[in-house]
Design a protein around this motif. Structure first.
Motif, PDB file in Angstrom:
ATOM      1  N   LEU A 153       0.844  -1.194   0.000  1.00 51.85           N
ATOM      2  CA  LEU A 153       0.000   0.000   0.000  1.00 51.85           C
ATOM      3  C   LEU A 153       0.882   1.248   0.000  1.00 51.85           C
ATOM      4  O   LEU A 153       1.674   1.460   0.922  1.00 51.85           O
ATOM      5  CB  LEU A 153      -0.910   0.008   1.230  1.00 51.85           C
ATOM      6  N   LEU A 154       0.750   2.056  -1.044  1.00 51.67           N
ATOM      7  CA  LEU A 154       1.419   3.357  -1.119  1.00 51.67           C
ATOM      8  C   LEU A 154       0.371   4.412  -0.811  1.00 51.67           C
ATOM      9  O   LEU A 154      -0.682   4.462  -1.458  1.00 51.67           O
ATOM     10  CB  LEU A 154       2.002   3.580  -2.511  1.00 51.67           C
ATOM     11  N   TYR A 155       0.635   5.271   0.195  1.00 49.91           N
ATOM     12  CA  TYR A 155      -0.401   6.185   0.651  1.00 49.91           C
ATOM     13  C   TYR A 155       0.139   7.583   0.937  1.00 49.91           C
ATOM     14  O   TYR A 155       1.338   7.795   1.132  1.00 49.91           O
ATOM     15  CB  TYR A 155      -1.083   5.644   1.915  1.00 49.91           C
ATOM     16  N   GLY A 156      -0.786   8.531   0.979  1.00 50.25           N
ATOM     17  CA  GLY A 156      -0.513   9.884   1.429  1.00 50.25           C
ATOM     18  C   GLY A 156      -1.487  10.230   2.535  1.00 50.25           C
ATOM     19  O   GLY A 156      -2.552   9.609   2.676  1.00 50.25           O
ATOM     20  N   LYS A 157      -1.135  11.224   3.347  1.00 55.35           N
ATOM     21  CA  LYS A 157      -1.984  11.587   4.483  1.00 55.35           C
ATOM     22  C   LYS A 157      -1.898  13.088   4.724  1.00 55.35           C
ATOM     23  O   LYS A 157      -0.893  13.738   4.394  1.00 55.35           O
ATOM     24  CB  LYS A 157      -1.568  10.818   5.736  1.00 55.35           C
ATOM     25  N   ALA A 158      -2.948  13.655   5.324  1.00 58.26           N
ATOM     26  CA  ALA A 158      -2.972  15.079   5.650  1.00 58.26           C
ATOM     27  C   ALA A 158      -3.964  15.300   6.782  1.00 58.26           C
ATOM     28  O   ALA A 158      -4.980  14.593   6.876  1.00 58.26           O
ATOM     29  CB  ALA A 158      -3.360  15.909   4.430  1.00 58.26           C
ATOM     30  N   GLY A 159      -3.664  16.284   7.643  1.00 59.77           N
ATOM     31  CA  GLY A 159      -4.576  16.542   8.748  1.00 59.77           C
ATOM     32  C   GLY A 159      -4.043  17.556   9.732  1.00 59.77           C
ATOM     33  O   GLY A 159      -3.274  18.460   9.376  1.00 59.77           O
ATOM     34  N   VAL A 160      -4.430  17.390  11.005  1.00 54.61           N
ATOM     35  CA  VAL A 160      -4.114  18.331  12.083  1.00 54.61           C
ATOM     36  C   VAL A 160      -2.978  17.765  12.940  1.00 54.61           C
ATOM     37  O   VAL A 160      -2.892  16.547  13.146  1.00 54.61           O
ATOM     38  CB  VAL A 160      -5.357  18.572  12.958  1.00 54.61           C
ATOM     39  N   GLY A 195       2.011  13.905   4.799  1.00 62.55           N
ATOM     40  CA  GLY A 195       3.012  12.845   4.827  1.00 62.55           C
ATOM     41  C   GLY A 195       2.751  11.806   3.762  1.00 62.55           C
ATOM     42  O   GLY A 195       1.723  11.840   3.066  1.00 62.55           O
ATOM     43  N   THR A 196       3.679  10.882   3.632  1.00 64.96           N
ATOM     44  CA  THR A 196       3.545   9.788   2.685  1.00 64.96           C
ATOM     45  C   THR A 196       4.245   8.565   3.254  1.00 64.96           C
ATOM     46  O   THR A 196       5.158   8.695   4.090  1.00 64.96           O
ATOM     47  CB  THR A 196       4.143  10.159   1.317  1.00 64.96           C
ATOM     48  N   GLY A 197       3.807   7.374   2.824  1.00 62.44           N
ATOM     49  CA  GLY A 197       4.403   6.167   3.367  1.00 62.44           C
ATOM     50  C   GLY A 197       4.136   4.956   2.501  1.00 62.44           C
ATOM     51  O   GLY A 197       3.366   4.998   1.532  1.00 62.44           O
ATOM     52  N   LEU A 198       4.797   3.866   2.855  1.00 62.45           N
ATOM     53  CA  LEU A 198       4.653   2.586   2.168  1.00 62.45           C
ATOM     54  C   LEU A 198       4.438   1.516   3.228  1.00 62.45           C
ATOM     55  O   LEU A 198       5.200   1.431   4.200  1.00 62.45           O
ATOM     56  CB  LEU A 198       5.906   2.270   1.346  1.00 62.45           C
ATOM     57  N   GLU A 199       3.388   0.707   3.037  1.00 61.85           N
ATOM     58  CA  GLU A 199       3.037  -0.317   4.021  1.00 61.85           C
ATOM     59  C   GLU A 199       2.996  -1.690   3.351  1.00 61.85           C
ATOM     60  O   GLU A 199       2.522  -1.823   2.218  1.00 61.85           O
ATOM     61  CB  GLU A 199       1.688   0.009   4.664  1.00 61.85           C
ATOM     62  N   TRP A 200       3.477  -2.698   4.043  1.00 57.51           N
ATOM     63  CA  TRP A 200       3.563  -4.067   3.519  1.00 57.51           C
ATOM     64  C   TRP A 200       2.903  -5.021   4.496  1.00 57.51           C
ATOM     65  O   TRP A 200       3.296  -5.112   5.658  1.00 57.51           O
ATOM     66  CB  TRP A 200       5.033  -4.459   3.319  1.00 57.51           C
ATOM     67  N   ALA A 201       1.877  -5.725   4.038  1.00 56.72           N
ATOM     68  CA  ALA A 201       1.199  -6.722   4.859  1.00 56.72           C
ATOM     69  C   ALA A 201       1.932  -8.051   4.712  1.00 56.72           C
ATOM     70  O   ALA A 201       1.834  -8.706   3.679  1.00 56.72           O
ATOM     71  CB  ALA A 201      -0.252  -6.853   4.429  1.00 56.72           C
ATOM     72  N   PHE A 202       2.662  -8.455   5.750  1.00 58.70           N
ATOM     73  CA  PHE A 202       3.456  -9.680   5.671  1.00 58.70           C
ATOM     74  C   PHE A 202       2.714 -10.887   6.229  1.00 58.70           C
ATOM     75  O   PHE A 202       3.163 -12.031   6.059  1.00 58.70           O
ATOM     76  CB  PHE A 202       4.795  -9.497   6.402  1.00 58.70           C
ATOM     77  N   MET A 203       1.571 -10.649   6.883  1.00 55.95           N
ATOM     78  CA  MET A 203       0.685 -11.704   7.355  1.00 55.95           C
ATOM     79  C   MET A 203      -0.747 -11.185   7.224  1.00 55.95           C
ATOM     80  O   MET A 203      -0.963  -9.977   7.058  1.00 55.95           O
ATOM     81  CB  MET A 203       1.000 -12.080   8.809  1.00 55.95           C
ATOM     82  N   PRO A 204      -1.754 -12.061   7.287  1.00 55.91           N
ATOM     83  CA  PRO A 204      -3.131 -11.609   7.086  1.00 55.91           C
ATOM     84  C   PRO A 204      -3.537 -10.430   7.961  1.00 55.91           C
ATOM     85  O   PRO A 204      -4.291  -9.571   7.525  1.00 55.91           O
ATOM     86  CB  PRO A 204      -3.956 -12.860   7.400  1.00 55.91           C
ATOM     87  N   ASN A 205      -3.069 -10.364   9.199  1.00 57.71           N
ATOM     88  CA  ASN A 205      -3.483  -9.285  10.100  1.00 57.71           C
ATOM     89  C   ASN A 205      -2.339  -8.395  10.555  1.00 57.71           C
ATOM     90  O   ASN A 205      -2.535  -7.554  11.441  1.00 57.71           O
ATOM     91  CB  ASN A 205      -4.185  -9.873  11.333  1.00 57.71           C
ATOM     92  N   TRP A 206      -1.156  -8.540   9.972  1.00 60.12           N
ATOM     93  CA  TRP A 206       0.012  -7.776  10.412  1.00 60.12           C
ATOM     94  C   TRP A 206       0.663  -7.072   9.231  1.00 60.12           C
ATOM     95  O   TRP A 206       0.751  -7.633   8.131  1.00 60.12           O
ATOM     96  CB  TRP A 206       1.044  -8.686  11.078  1.00 60.12           C
ATOM     97  N   LEU A 208       3.923  -3.953   8.180  1.00 59.43           N
ATOM     98  CA  LEU A 208       5.026  -3.051   8.515  1.00 59.43           C
ATOM     99  C   LEU A 208       4.949  -1.830   7.612  1.00 59.43           C
ATOM    100  O   LEU A 208       4.503  -1.931   6.459  1.00 59.43           O
ATOM    101  CB  LEU A 208       6.372  -3.748   8.316  1.00 59.43           C
ATOM    102  N   LYS A 209       5.412  -0.674   8.131  1.00 58.39           N
ATOM    103  CA  LYS A 209       5.372   0.528   7.311  1.00 58.39           C
ATOM    104  C   LYS A 209       6.565   1.429   7.585  1.00 58.39           C
ATOM    105  O   LYS A 209       7.182   1.360   8.661  1.00 58.39           O
ATOM    106  CB  LYS A 209       4.078   1.311   7.558  1.00 58.39           C
ATOM    107  N   VAL A 210       6.886   2.265   6.601  1.00 54.63           N
ATOM    108  CA  VAL A 210       7.828   3.372   6.767  1.00 54.63           C
ATOM    109  C   VAL A 210       7.111   4.625   6.294  1.00 54.63           C
ATOM    110  O   VAL A 210       6.311   4.580   5.347  1.00 54.63           O
ATOM    111  CB  VAL A 210       9.146   3.159   5.983  1.00 54.63           C
ATOM    112  N   GLU A 211       7.403   5.769   6.946  1.00 50.26           N
ATOM    113  CA  GLU A 211       6.618   6.973   6.682  1.00 50.26           C
ATOM    114  C   GLU A 211       7.448   8.224   6.923  1.00 50.26           C
ATOM    115  O   GLU A 211       8.300   8.263   7.816  1.00 50.26           O
ATOM    116  CB  GLU A 211       5.391   6.967   7.595  1.00 50.26           C
TER     117      GLU A 211
END
Length: 264
Positions: A153-160, A195-206, A208-211
């Motif tokens: 998952l490649l994502y961006g985020k914005a907020g308070v 911000g922006t980040g990359l997330e990797w699902a290595f198990m069905p419910n788990w 890891l991400k860097v941001e």
């Protein structure tokens, strides 16, 4: 000739029989490839580092500040390790993933700056000033939008964003006695973040991400409470207002656990 014709008929018969057998055989069923679903609620933890820039100015001193020779801006850079918790929710539409996320981190970003200056009111003597700005905690609430490629998952985020800061401000005659010492404690500033980040699902419910996140708190006024000590005189309580223009950069790594489906 009859032998050739017979051989040809035999070959045709064998081919027909083979085709019939192939038609009767069941084709193997190929299982569909499982596609990861990012939908659901999650909680997790983050670790990383943060760097803050604090541009301190003293507009309240006015002409008196010019007479002292006070710099227009005194920049105090602070940095430190941070760690904390986060939580949020995702909902997936095809490859599009939307949701929200909140986090809070602690770590105390410590920074100190010192400068010396002189002006018409103190010349030929010089004054020195030491400023410290410590960020005690940082929190954000953001919306997230991302594009999923199966379990990536490649994502961006914005907020308070919020940051809680502590200040100290000390003035002295260079190589001489202290003139003023004051503090401004636990001042929480509100700003915005992207911000922006990359997330990797290595198990069905788990996963890891860097941001990376950028936080901007604009310019805020901070009350510094302390005491003025004239040379050879008694200390007199005093309060001064300084302005801080603060920016923070964060780099974080985290782990998340998806524990429940969305309720909407």
């Amino acid at each position: 000739m009859k032998q050739i014709l017979g051989a040809g008929l035999a070959v045709c018969a064998m081919m027909a029989a083979t085709s019939a057998m192939a038609a009767d055989m069941a084709l193997p069923v190929v299982a569909p490839i499982a596609v990861y679903d990012w939908s659901g609620y999650y909680i997790g933890g983050v670790l990383g580092g943060a760097w803050a820039t604090n541009d301190i100015s003293d507009p309240g001193l006015g002409i008196f500040g010019t007479g002292l020779g006070v710099p227009v801006i005194q920049t105090t850079n602070s940095s430190g390790f941070i760690g904390g918790v986060e939580g949020g929710s995702n909902y997936q539409f095809g490859k599009l993933v939307v949701g929200w996320e909140g986090d809070i981190t602690w770590g105390r970003l410590k920074g100190t700056s010192a400068t010396s200056f002189t002006g018409p009111l103190v010349a030929p003597a010089a004054l020195s000033r030491t400023m410290t700005v410590d960020t005690n905690w940082i929190a954000t609430t953001t919306s997230r939008v991302g594009i999923a490629h199966n379990n990536w998952l490649l994502y961006g985020k914005a907020g308070v964003a919020w940051a809680n800061n502590s200040y100290t401000d000390a003035w002295a005659v260079s190589s001489g006695p202290s003139l003023f010492t004051g503090t401004g404690g636990n001042k929480t500033q509100t700003g915005w973040t992207v911000g922006t980040g990359l997330e990797w699902a290595f198990m069905p419910n788990w996963s890891l991400k860097v941001e990376y996140d950028y936080l901007d708190f604009g310019t805020k006024t901070v009350a510094i409470n302390g005491a003025v000590t004239p040379v050879g005189g008694a200390a007199v309580p005093a309060q001064f207002g300084v302005q801080n223009q603060q920016h923070i950069n964060e780099v974080k790594a985290g782990i998340n656990w998806r524990f429940a489906p969305n309720l909407w």
